[in-house]
Every structure is written in C-alpha cells, then in structure tokens.
Design a protein around this motif. Structure first.
Motif, mmCIF file in Angstrom:
data_model
loop_
_atom_site.group_PDB
_atom_site.id
_atom_site.type_symbol
_atom_site.label_atom_id
_atom_site.label_comp_id
_atom_site.label_asym_id
_atom_site.label_seq_id
_atom_site.Cartn_x
_atom_site.Cartn_y
_atom_site.Cartn_z
ATOM 1 N N VAL A 1 0.862 -1.184 0.000
ATOM 2 C CA VAL A 1 0.000 0.000 0.000
ATOM 3 C C VAL A 1 0.896 1.230 0.000
ATOM 4 O O VAL A 1 1.747 1.383 0.887
ATOM 5 N N PRO A 2 0.759 2.126 -0.965
ATOM 6 C CA PRO A 2 1.656 3.289 -1.037
ATOM 7 C C PRO A 2 1.418 4.276 0.101
ATOM 8 O O PRO A 2 0.326 4.336 0.675
ATOM 9 N N VAL A 3 2.459 5.034 0.402
ATOM 10 C CA VAL A 3 2.361 6.108 1.392
ATOM 11 C C VAL A 3 2.351 7.442 0.667
ATOM 12 O O VAL A 3 2.717 7.532 -0.510
ATOM 13 N N ASP A 4 1.946 8.495 1.379
ATOM 14 C CA ASP A 4 1.998 9.816 0.774
ATOM 15 C C ASP A 4 3.412 10.391 0.908
ATOM 16 O O ASP A 4 4.335 9.705 1.366
ATOM 17 N N ASP B 1 -7.999 3.600 5.011
ATOM 18 C CA ASP B 1 -8.989 3.049 4.082
ATOM 19 C C ASP B 1 -8.311 2.282 2.954
ATOM 20 O O ASP B 1 -8.831 1.250 2.493
ATOM 21 N N ALA B 2 -7.159 2.763 2.505
ATOM 22 C CA ALA B 2 -6.429 2.062 1.449
ATOM 23 C C ALA B 2 -5.889 0.729 1.953
ATOM 24 O O ALA B 2 -5.846 -0.261 1.213
ATOM 25 N N ALA C 1 -7.304 -1.103 4.336
ATOM 26 C CA ALA C 1 -8.467 -1.991 4.420
ATOM 27 C C ALA C 1 -8.888 -2.482 3.039
ATOM 28 O O ALA C 1 -9.264 -3.654 2.873
ATOM 29 N N ALA C 2 -8.805 -1.599 2.045
ATOM 30 C CA ALA C 2 -9.209 -1.978 0.689
ATOM 31 C C ALA C 2 -8.277 -3.009 0.073
ATOM 32 O O ALA C 2 -8.667 -3.740 -0.842
ATOM 33 N N ALA C 3 -7.039 -3.068 0.563
ATOM 34 C CA ALA C 3 -6.068 -4.025 0.024
ATOM 35 C C ALA C 3 -6.278 -5.439 0.545
ATOM 36 O O ALA C 3 -5.743 -6.402 -0.014
ATOM 37 N N VAL C 4 -7.058 -5.571 1.619
ATOM 38 C CA VAL C 4 -7.282 -6.886 2.219
ATOM 39 C C VAL C 4 -8.178 -7.743 1.323
ATOM 40 O O VAL C 4 -9.166 -7.264 0.765
ATOM 41 N N ALA D 1 -6.194 -0.776 12.419
ATOM 42 C CA ALA D 1 -6.680 -1.996 13.066
ATOM 43 C C ALA D 1 -8.177 -2.164 12.868
ATOM 44 O O ALA D 1 -8.659 -3.267 12.578
ATOM 45 N N ALA D 2 -8.938 -1.081 13.007
ATOM 46 C CA ALA D 2 -10.388 -1.168 12.865
ATOM 47 C C ALA D 2 -10.781 -1.626 11.463
ATOM 48 O O ALA D 2 -11.662 -2.475 11.298
ATOM 49 N N GLY D 3 -10.099 -1.088 10.450
ATOM 50 C CA GLY D 3 -10.427 -1.455 9.085
ATOM 51 C C GLY D 3 -10.019 -2.863 8.728
ATOM 52 O O GLY D 3 -10.710 -3.565 7.979
ATOM 53 N N VAL D 4 -8.892 -3.302 9.283
ATOM 54 C CA VAL D 4 -8.368 -4.633 8.966
ATOM 55 C C VAL D 4 -9.143 -5.708 9.715
ATOM 56 O O VAL D 4 -9.559 -6.720 9.140
ATOM 57 N N GLN D 5 -9.348 -5.492 11.001
ATOM 58 C CA GLN D 5 -9.965 -6.536 11.811
ATOM 59 C C GLN D 5 -11.453 -6.670 11.528
ATOM 60 O O GLN D 5 -12.045 -7.710 11.820
ATOM 61 N N GLY D 6 -12.038 -5.623 10.934
ATOM 62 C CA GLY D 6 -13.413 -5.759 10.470
ATOM 63 C C GLY D 6 -13.542 -6.812 9.386
ATOM 64 O O GLY D 6 -14.630 -7.324 9.130
#
Length: 377
Positions: free
Chosen positions: A121-124, A132-133, A135-138, A164-169
């Motif tokens: 996942v790229p960084v700025d 969100d990016a 989580a979208a990669a999962v 963590a919230a986006g991933v563990q969801g």
C-alpha cells in the motif's frame, strides 16, 4: 560528545543493569530445570512476562521473548503467515514500501519460498498510510497485515487504531512493528494482534526483544527444539534479558507522557531553527504525526555522509538513517517511497534525541548549519 542517534541504540540504564545482575550471578538457573535454582529463574521469567503484558494490555501468555526486533518481526510475519496458509489456505500479505528491512525481507522470503502474493500500500509524501487504502487491500485470502507504528528513518507515526479497525473488520490479524514507538507512543489499545519490540531502543541490552501475539492467532515457530515459550520459540530463555527488558519497558512507560511532551517541544524548536538557518534543508516525514524525538532532514546539493563527518568533528554523532542499512550505496527505500529523488535522499541526516533530554541543544542547530555550509561551499 553529543550522541543523537538514539533510534539506532540507547545506553543501558543503571536501573536495568541492577535488575538483571542477580539473574546473571546468584539466580543463574535454567527456567526449565525442576529444582530450586531453576524454579527461581522460572519465577523471575514469569514475573517479567506479566510486567510486559501489563504495559501492552495483553495476557502474559501472549508474550514471546526474542533476541530483538528483527527476530520479533520475522516471527510475526513468517509465523503468522505460514500458520494461516496451513490452517485456511491464505496466500496474501499486505504491507507498505517503507517498512523495516526485517519485515520487507520476511515478506520477500514468503513470496519466494511459499508463493505468497504481496500488496504494498503506497504512502503519501510524508510517509503516511491511508487506513482506508490498507483496508481496501485486504482480500479473503489475506494472511496478515504488517505495518510499522512509527518509521525508524523519518519518524512518521501511523494511525494504528484506524488501521486496526479497518483490517480486523475483515477478520485479518494486524502486526505492528512498534520497535521505534515504544517509550514515545501508547502501546496498549492500538487494536493490534501482534506487536514487535526491541529492548535496546529503551535502555535494555542489545539482544533482547518481545513479540506479543494474541493467543487466538495461530503462529508457526521459526525455532524448533525444547518447546520453550509455549512452543513458539524453542531455546533456553534469557532470564536476565527478560528481566532487563521488562524493567526498561516499565520505566519507559512510566516516563512516556512527560518525555514526549518535553522532548517534542524541544525538537520542534530545533527543527524550526534548522529550517530557518539552512536554505536547502527539508524536513522529511510528517511534520505533525511524528515521533517526538526524531528530526530527519535532506540537504540538497550536499553529501549526507560528508555532513555527518563534519558534525562528528564538532562533537555531534548522528546518522543518515537506519543503522541496518549503514554502508549501503543505495538511497533510502523509505525516502524514495515518499517521492524524494534518489540523489536528494542520499543527502539525509537524521537526529534522534534521548527520552531523558534535559539540556538546551541550541548549539546543535548552529553546528548543523555550519556543517552544511562547510560541505556545500
């Protein structure tokens, strides 16, 4: 001499030496031995494990003592991924391009040897991840998401709780490399399933570390033998090292808030002074979401190594970035991932300050300006 390379390593604290000494001398037993001396060692090891777990907000059984951050990262990434592959056919990893070499090389190993796919996942431009990016990669077959809580080169801090919230969801475990974060940032309550730490960043000896991994997460061991550490890391435990680590972590946590406020205020003033007096200076990393004790600059048109040498002549020891990449002719992968040109990335100088900073370092800013001017002239 002023030592400003604390991200590379720190001196061992006197309190830590005092705590570990009895376990190198009088209470030297093997904690697996079933006699009085061994039982004393086992008791000390259990107490150290409980102390570490308390700081991390985890259970004592979640704590695996390791030889440092590199081993902890290897065990987290390889151990969780291989177990997930065996248990549910997972074959995908999510990470970022700015991680420590121990994470990136572990990911590379899994790709080469075990056939994993990897999403970076790229960084700025300041080294921040978009939760969100991440989580979208999962994917459904993702085994693990592994990110650094705080970057070792530029000091940028990630929003761990949002990640963590986006991933563990999605039901996927999150590993945080918190080696640089310990002593500066909260370690409990991040939502991470696995956390890597290194003692020598906190005033404990080199060769001490921890991987905290929640008991519900399957973990394939890297070391096999006597089944120590609940079968997750075989080998006779370093009791003195565990006591040293627990003592250093306790002290760092007790002092964390005050140290972060005091050192952060000074470093912000230091950064402003350097940027105002060196026209070519550019601060790397996020100017707000960053470790309180880290200030990393590029000085376009100079040689970073030459600036470092000039600074050392003036009695200031700093670095060009990660100690693990010292001696490499390649530009920092972290800075390149942030969009900095390779030739500019090679002008980097990193200053990392101690937790117990108690004196003015205005002369350091002056020395930086003088060193850059001397090299650039």
């Amino acid at each position: 001499m002023r030592y400003l390379d604390h991200a590379a390593t720190t001196p061992v604290r006197r309190e830590v030496l005092d705590a570990m000494l009895p376990h190198l001398t009088r209470w030297f037993g093997n904690p697996s031995s079933h006699h009085t001396v061994g039982e004393a060692a086992a008791s000390a090891l259990a107490e150290a494990r409980a102390r570490v777990a308390h700081v991390l907000g985890m259970r004592p059984g979640d704590i695996v003592f390791t030889s440092g951050g590199t081993e902890a990262n290897n065990l987290a990434v390889k151990g969780i991924a291989v177990a997930a592959q065996q248990h549910r056919g997972a074959r995908h990893l999510v990470t970022s391009p700015i991680e420590h070499e121990s994470v990136l090389e572990s990911v590379g190993y899994l790709r080469r040897v075990h056939g994993f796919d990897v999403t970076f996942v790229p960084v700025d431009g300041e080294g921040r991840l978009d939760p969100d990016a991440v989580a979208a990669a999962v994917r459904d077959d993702t085994a693990l998401v592994s990110v650094g809580y705080a970057n070792n080169e530029i000091g940028t801090v990630q929003d761990a709780t949002a990640i963590a919230a986006g991933v563990q969801g999605r039901g996927i475990p999150l590993h945080l490399d918190a080696v640089q974060a310990a002593g500066w940032l909260p370690l409990a309550g991040t939502g991470a399933d696995a956390i890597s730490l290194a003692g020598h960043k906190l005033g404990a000896p080199k060769g001490t570390g921890v991987l905290a991994v929640r008991g519900r997460i399957p973990l394939e061991p890297l070391l096999h033998g006597g089944g120590q550490e609940r079968g997750r890391r075989s080998g006779t435990e370093d009791v003195a090292g565990a006591v040293a680590f627990a003592t250093a972590l306790d002290l760092a946590e007790a002092e964390r808030a005050a140290s972060a406020e005091r050192v952060g205020a000074f470093v912000r003033a230091f950064v402003a002074r350097v940027l105002a007096t060196v026209p070519t200076a550019r601060l790397t990393g996020d100017p707000v979401h960053r470790l309180p004790g880290t200030a990393s600059f590029t000085f376009a048109g100079t040689s970073g190594e030459a600036v470092l040498l000039q600074l050392e002549r003036l009695g200031i020891v700093s670095s060009s970035g990660s100690a693990c990449a010292a001696g490499s002719d390649e530009p920092s992968h972290v800075l390149v991932a942030c969009g900095i040109a390779p030739e500019v990335a090679q002008t980097t100088v990193r200053f990392t300050f101690p937790h117990d900073l108690a004196q003015s370092l205005d002369d350091v800013a002056t020395a930086v300006a003088a060193s850059v001017a001397a090299v650039a002239s």
